[in-house]
Design a protein around this motif. Structure first.
Motif, PDB file in Angstrom:
ATOM      1  N   MET A   1       0.834  -1.208   0.000  1.00 35.94           N
ATOM      2  CA  MET A   1       0.000   0.000   0.000  1.00 35.94           C
ATOM      3  C   MET A   1       0.865   1.254   0.000  1.00 35.94           C
ATOM      4  SD  MET A   1      -3.113   0.962   2.601  1.00 35.94           S
ATOM      5  CE  MET A   1      -4.146   2.397   2.302  1.00 35.94           C
ATOM      6  N   ASN A   2       1.920   1.231   0.790  1.00 40.12           N
ATOM      7  CA  ASN A   2       2.838   2.358   0.853  1.00 40.12           C
ATOM      8  C   ASN A   2       3.487   2.624  -0.501  1.00 40.12           C
ATOM      9  OD1 ASN A   2       4.340   4.418   2.115  1.00 40.12           O
ATOM     10  ND2 ASN A   2       6.069   3.037   2.382  1.00 40.12           N
ATOM     11  N   ILE A   3       3.844   1.530  -1.190  1.00 41.47           N
ATOM     12  CA  ILE A   3       4.452   1.664  -2.519  1.00 41.47           C
ATOM     13  C   ILE A   3       3.476   2.303  -3.489  1.00 41.47           C
ATOM     14  CG2 ILE A   3       5.457   0.391  -4.457  1.00 41.47           C
ATOM     15  CD1 ILE A   3       6.199  -1.800  -2.382  1.00 41.47           C
ATOM     16  N   ALA A   4       2.247   1.792  -3.500  1.00 43.51           N
ATOM     17  CA  ALA A   4       1.233   2.293  -4.432  1.00 43.51           C
ATOM     18  C   ALA A   4       0.927   3.765  -4.174  1.00 43.51           C
ATOM     19  CB  ALA A   4      -0.040   1.454  -4.318  1.00 43.51           C
ATOM     20  N   LEU A   5       0.771   4.134  -2.911  1.00 43.08           N
ATOM     21  CA  LEU A   5       0.457   5.519  -2.576  1.00 43.08           C
ATOM     22  C   LEU A   5       1.612   6.458  -2.912  1.00 43.08           C
ATOM     23  CD1 LEU A   5      -1.354   4.955   0.839  1.00 43.08           C
ATOM     24  CD2 LEU A   5      -2.396   5.752  -1.289  1.00 43.08           C
ATOM     25  N   GLY A   6       2.857   5.987  -2.705  1.00 47.64           N
ATOM     26  CA  GLY A   6       4.004   6.806  -3.064  1.00 47.64           C
ATOM     27  C   GLY A   6       4.077   7.076  -4.556  1.00 47.64           C
ATOM     28  N   LEU A   7       3.814   6.052  -5.335  1.00 45.28           N
ATOM     29  CA  LEU A   7       3.844   6.221  -6.796  1.00 45.28           C
ATOM     30  C   LEU A   7       2.682   7.089  -7.276  1.00 45.28           C
ATOM     31  CD1 LEU A   7       4.808   2.576  -7.852  1.00 45.28           C
ATOM     32  CD2 LEU A   7       6.292   4.590  -7.754  1.00 45.28           C
ATOM     33  N   LEU A   8       1.509   6.916  -6.677  1.00 46.51           N
ATOM     34  CA  LEU A   8       0.360   7.742  -7.047  1.00 46.51           C
ATOM     35  C   LEU A   8       0.586   9.208  -6.685  1.00 46.51           C
ATOM     36  CD1 LEU A   8      -2.620   5.416  -6.025  1.00 46.51           C
ATOM     37  CD2 LEU A   8      -1.948   6.069  -8.343  1.00 46.51           C
ATOM     38  N   THR A   9       1.259   9.446  -5.551  1.00 46.20           N
ATOM     39  CA  THR A   9       1.553  10.823  -5.144  1.00 46.20           C
ATOM     40  C   THR A   9       2.423  11.525  -6.184  1.00 46.20           C
ATOM     41  OG1 THR A   9       1.455  10.179  -2.809  1.00 46.20           O
ATOM     42  CG2 THR A   9       2.542  12.249  -3.313  1.00 46.20           C
ATOM     43  N   SER A  10       3.311  10.784  -6.802  1.00 44.22           N
ATOM     44  CA  SER A  10       4.224  11.377  -7.788  1.00 44.22           C
ATOM     45  C   SER A  10       3.499  11.887  -9.034  1.00 44.22           C
ATOM     46  CB  SER A  10       5.297  10.362  -8.199  1.00 44.22           C
ATOM     47  OG  SER A  10       4.726   9.297  -8.941  1.00 44.22           O
ATOM     48  N   ILE A  11       2.279  11.413  -9.258  1.00 48.10           N
ATOM     49  CA  ILE A  11       1.523  11.860 -10.441  1.00 48.10           C
ATOM     50  C   ILE A  11       0.269  12.632 -10.035  1.00 48.10           C
ATOM     51  CG2 ILE A  11       2.381  10.014 -11.947  1.00 48.10           C
ATOM     52  CD1 ILE A  11      -0.230   8.501 -11.409  1.00 48.10           C
ATOM     53  N   SER A  12       0.273  13.200  -8.831  1.00 45.89           N
ATOM     54  CA  SER A  12      -0.877  13.974  -8.360  1.00 45.89           C
ATOM     55  C   SER A  12      -1.181  15.124  -9.318  1.00 45.89           C
ATOM     56  CB  SER A  12      -0.601  14.540  -6.968  1.00 45.89           C
ATOM     57  OG  SER A  12      -0.344  13.514  -6.045  1.00 45.89           O
ATOM     58  N   PRO A  13      -2.429  15.218  -9.813  1.00 45.02           N
ATOM     59  CA  PRO A  13      -2.767  16.278 -10.778  1.00 45.02           C
ATOM     60  C   PRO A  13      -2.992  17.642 -10.134  1.00 45.02           C
ATOM     61  CG  PRO A  13      -4.686  14.907 -10.357  1.00 45.02           C
ATOM     62  CD  PRO A  13      -3.548  14.277  -9.612  1.00 45.02           C
ATOM     63  N   ASN A  14      -3.328  17.669  -8.824  1.00 43.66           N
ATOM     64  CA  ASN A  14      -3.572  18.947  -8.158  1.00 43.66           C
ATOM     65  C   ASN A  14      -3.255  18.836  -6.674  1.00 43.66           C
ATOM     66  OD1 ASN A  14      -6.053  17.996  -6.726  1.00 43.66           O
ATOM     67  ND2 ASN A  14      -6.884  17.921  -8.823  1.00 43.66           N
ATOM     68  N   TYR A  15      -3.358  19.949  -5.978  1.00 40.82           N
ATOM     69  CA  TYR A  15      -2.960  20.013  -4.575  1.00 40.82           C
ATOM     70  C   TYR A  15      -3.818  19.115  -3.688  1.00 40.82           C
ATOM     71  CZ  TYR A  15      -2.337  21.908   0.134  1.00 40.82           C
ATOM     72  OH  TYR A  15      -2.126  22.041   1.484  1.00 40.82           O
ATOM     73  N   TRP A  16      -5.131  19.118  -3.879  1.00 39.84           N
ATOM     74  CA  TRP A  16      -6.017  18.370  -2.990  1.00 39.84           C
ATOM     75  C   TRP A  16      -5.852  16.863  -3.144  1.00 39.84           C
ATOM     76  CZ3 TRP A  16      -7.434  20.774   1.018  1.00 39.84           C
ATOM     77  CH2 TRP A  16      -7.683  22.140   0.982  1.00 39.84           C
ATOM     78  N   ILE A  17      -5.618  16.398  -4.347  1.00 40.04           N
ATOM     79  CA  ILE A  17      -5.320  14.970  -4.535  1.00 40.04           C
ATOM     80  C   ILE A  17      -4.019  14.622  -3.834  1.00 40.04           C
ATOM     81  CG2 ILE A  17      -4.766  13.187  -6.233  1.00 40.04           C
ATOM     82  CD1 ILE A  17      -7.678  13.924  -6.207  1.00 40.04           C
ATOM     83  N   TYR A  18      -3.052  15.528  -3.917  1.00 40.15           N
ATOM     84  CA  TYR A  18      -1.776  15.324  -3.237  1.00 40.15           C
ATOM     85  C   TYR A  18      -1.985  15.200  -1.724  1.00 40.15           C
ATOM     86  CZ  TYR A  18       2.840  16.480  -1.325  1.00 40.15           C
ATOM     87  OH  TYR A  18       4.007  16.475  -0.610  1.00 40.15           O
ATOM     88  N   VAL A  19      -2.791  16.100  -1.151  1.00 39.95           N
ATOM     89  CA  VAL A  19      -3.045  16.087   0.290  1.00 39.95           C
ATOM     90  C   VAL A  19      -3.721  14.785   0.711  1.00 39.95           C
ATOM     91  CG1 VAL A  19      -4.406  17.154   2.137  1.00 39.95           C
ATOM     92  CG2 VAL A  19      -3.150  18.593   0.529  1.00 39.95           C
ATOM     93  N   ILE A  20      -4.698  14.344  -0.059  1.00 37.92           N
ATOM     94  CA  ILE A  20      -5.417  13.097   0.265  1.00 37.92           C
ATOM     95  C   ILE A  20      -4.462  11.907   0.224  1.00 37.92           C
ATOM     96  CG2 ILE A  20      -7.192  11.485  -0.553  1.00 37.92           C
ATOM     97  CD1 ILE A  20      -8.769  13.944  -1.505  1.00 37.92           C
ATOM     98  N   LEU A  21      -3.625  11.849  -0.805  1.00 39.83           N
ATOM     99  CA  LEU A  21      -2.676  10.742  -0.927  1.00 39.83           C
ATOM    100  C   LEU A  21      -1.648  10.750   0.202  1.00 39.83           C
ATOM    101  CD1 LEU A  21      -2.129  10.743  -4.802  1.00 39.83           C
ATOM    102  CD2 LEU A  21      -3.229   8.952  -3.445  1.00 39.83           C
TER     103      LEU A  21
ATOM    104  N   PRO B   1      12.803   1.605  -1.712  1.00 38.75           N
ATOM    105  CA  PRO B   1      13.171   0.762  -0.554  1.00 38.75           C
ATOM    106  C   PRO B   1      12.047  -0.158  -0.097  1.00 38.75           C
ATOM    107  CG  PRO B   1      13.998   2.980  -0.243  1.00 38.75           C
ATOM    108  CD  PRO B   1      13.130   3.023  -1.470  1.00 38.75           C
ATOM    109  N   SER B   2      10.802   0.286  -0.199  1.00 41.93           N
ATOM    110  CA  SER B   2       9.673  -0.574   0.193  1.00 41.93           C
ATOM    111  C   SER B   2       9.563  -1.775  -0.730  1.00 41.93           C
ATOM    112  CB  SER B   2       8.372   0.231   0.161  1.00 41.93           C
ATOM    113  OG  SER B   2       8.387   1.260   1.127  1.00 41.93           O
ATOM    114  N   VAL B   3       9.856  -1.569  -2.008  1.00 42.72           N
ATOM    115  CA  VAL B   3       9.828  -2.670  -2.974  1.00 42.72           C
ATOM    116  C   VAL B   3      10.915  -3.684  -2.635  1.00 42.72           C
ATOM    117  CG1 VAL B   3      10.048  -3.297  -5.412  1.00 42.72           C
ATOM    118  CG2 VAL B   3       8.924  -1.164  -4.773  1.00 42.72           C
ATOM    119  N   ILE B   4      12.112  -3.179  -2.309  1.00 44.18           N
ATOM    120  CA  ILE B   4      13.228  -4.059  -1.957  1.00 44.18           C
ATOM    121  C   ILE B   4      12.897  -4.876  -0.714  1.00 44.18           C
ATOM    122  CG2 ILE B   4      15.642  -4.100  -1.208  1.00 44.18           C
ATOM    123  CD1 ILE B   4      16.065  -1.560  -2.889  1.00 44.18           C
ATOM    124  N   PHE B   5      12.316  -4.216   0.297  1.00 40.03           N
ATOM    125  CA  PHE B   5      11.958  -4.922   1.528  1.00 40.03           C
ATOM    126  C   PHE B   5      10.917  -5.998   1.248  1.00 40.03           C
ATOM    127  CE2 PHE B   5       9.021  -5.437   5.095  1.00 40.03           C
ATOM    128  CZ  PHE B   5       9.890  -5.833   6.090  1.00 40.03           C
TER     129      PHE B   5
END
Length: 365
Positions: A1-21, A87-91
């Motif tokens: 979950m941490n991996i998915a959320l980190g990757l999704l944060t990198s493509i956040s289209p706006n500020y509020w999506i970023y905050v939620i992620l 690092p989360s992927v490696i772990f």
């Protein structure tokens, strides 16, 4: 979950999506450190628990040092989130297959067979052998009947929550004190790291120096924790940090005074790093297995409130920020005076075991 959320944060289209992620990322990662620490330390005996517990935090400070290098390399925040997810992927791929459940957790859940299987694997990895007729049970079960009446794999399941911690006066006091200490410690620890922006120095270098300063603090604390005890060492490290923060708050912001202030900030991190992680070992020994993770997690959540409030302190004047951190360090040391010493005490599994031992101590006193 941490991996998915980190990757999704990198493509956040706006500020509020970023905050939620980021909010969801906090939920997904908040308990990882507590669970990992408890899982690693529960099987270790009292004579080695302090040193082993403090040694785990080298990886934490190494991660902070690494992130400063990653941030310097990837100036774009989007690439930074991608790189910090690796690092989360490696772990997940290399480490998770070798991680087993805590035998103490299996024991309080009534799964004695699974607990014994892990104990035999631990013995085998240490070049030892557990005889087939050896088994483990809760202390209260062992005290209430003889060997012939204990059925392997038939132990009663014990489940409790943080509510049960609050109901018992002794554990309630410990929890409230730990909450206060975690709040002050987190305020100082995260505050000094964030305060690097106020020191008018290279932010990447400042974060790296703070991380490097933590490593000898872990080593020194690991050496001293079994010599001076948890309580005395915790008070000393907090006051050490608080005093240097107060001194730094009195320094000027130009020339050699700025260098002195930076050194005081690094020494403040040195002291509070030892405290902040010593609290993990201390808290583990203050609560029984059945509520250990819940109690430590609750105390840490209060600490996170301090971390949330820290940016409002950091935006103030740099000297005033250091004065606030110094006051928090001194206050945390005062609160720790009210906690009992746990050096060489066993890890209890149930609330009844801990209450019985507390009553015996009161009688002897």
């Amino acid at each position: 979950m941490n991996i998915a959320l980190g990757l999704l944060t990198s493509i956040s289209p706006n500020y509020w999506i970023y905050v939620i992620l980021r909010l969801l990322t906090g939920f997904s990662t908040g308990g990882i450190g507590v669970c990992a620490f408890v899982l690693a330390i529960e099987p270790i005996g009292p004579t080695k628990r302090g040193f082993a517990g403090m040694s785990t935090f080298y990886f934490f400070s190494s991660g902070i040092a690494l992130i400063s290098g990653i941030a310097y390399t990837f100036q774009s925040w989007r690439f930074l989130y991608i790189a910090s997810s690796i690092p989360s992927v490696i772990f997940l791929c290399l480490m998770l297959p070798f991680v087993s459940e805590s035998p103490r957790w299996y024991l309080i859940r009534g799964k004695t067979d699974e607990a014994m299987k892990i104990m035999r694997n631990i013995a085998k990895s240490n070049g030892k052998h557990l005889p087939e007729n050896v088994y483990i049970v809760l202390d209260q079960a062992a005290n209430s009947c003889d060997h012939n009446c204990i059925e392997i794999g038939k132990n009663e399941i014990v489940t409790m929550s943080v509510i049960d911690v609050i109901k018992l006066p002794s554990t309630r006091k410990h929890l409230l004190l730990l909450m206060g200490i975690n709040f002050t410690s987190a305020t100082v620890y995260y505050g000094l790291n964030l305060n690097a922006t106020n020191l008018n120095t290279n932010i990447y270098l400042s974060v790296l120096l703070n991380a490097v300063a933590e490593m000898p603090a872990y080593l020194l604390t690991a050496i001293l924790i079994d010599r001076f005890g948890r309580k005395s060492l915790g008070v000393g490290t907090q006051w050490f940090s608080g005093i240097f923060c107060l001194i730094g708050g009195l320094m000027g912001s130009h020339g050699s005074w700025m260098v002195v202030r930076t050194v005081c900030g690094v020494l403040g991190i040195f002291g509070m790093a030892g405290t902040y992680n010593l609290l993990y070992v201390y808290a583990m020994e203050l609560f029984p297995t059945v509520v250990r993770s819940a109690a430590i997690g609750s105390a840490r959540q209060v600490g996170q409130i301090g971390a949330i409030l820290v940016p409002f302190v950091v935006v103030m004047d740099a000297n005033l920020s250091l004065m606030v951190f110094g006051a928090c360090g001194i206050l945390g040391g005062i609160l720790m005076f009210s906690l009992p010493e746990t050096l060489n005490r066993p890890l209890y599994d149930t609330m009844n075991e801990m209450e019985d031992e507390t009553n015996k101590s009161l009688v002897l006193a």
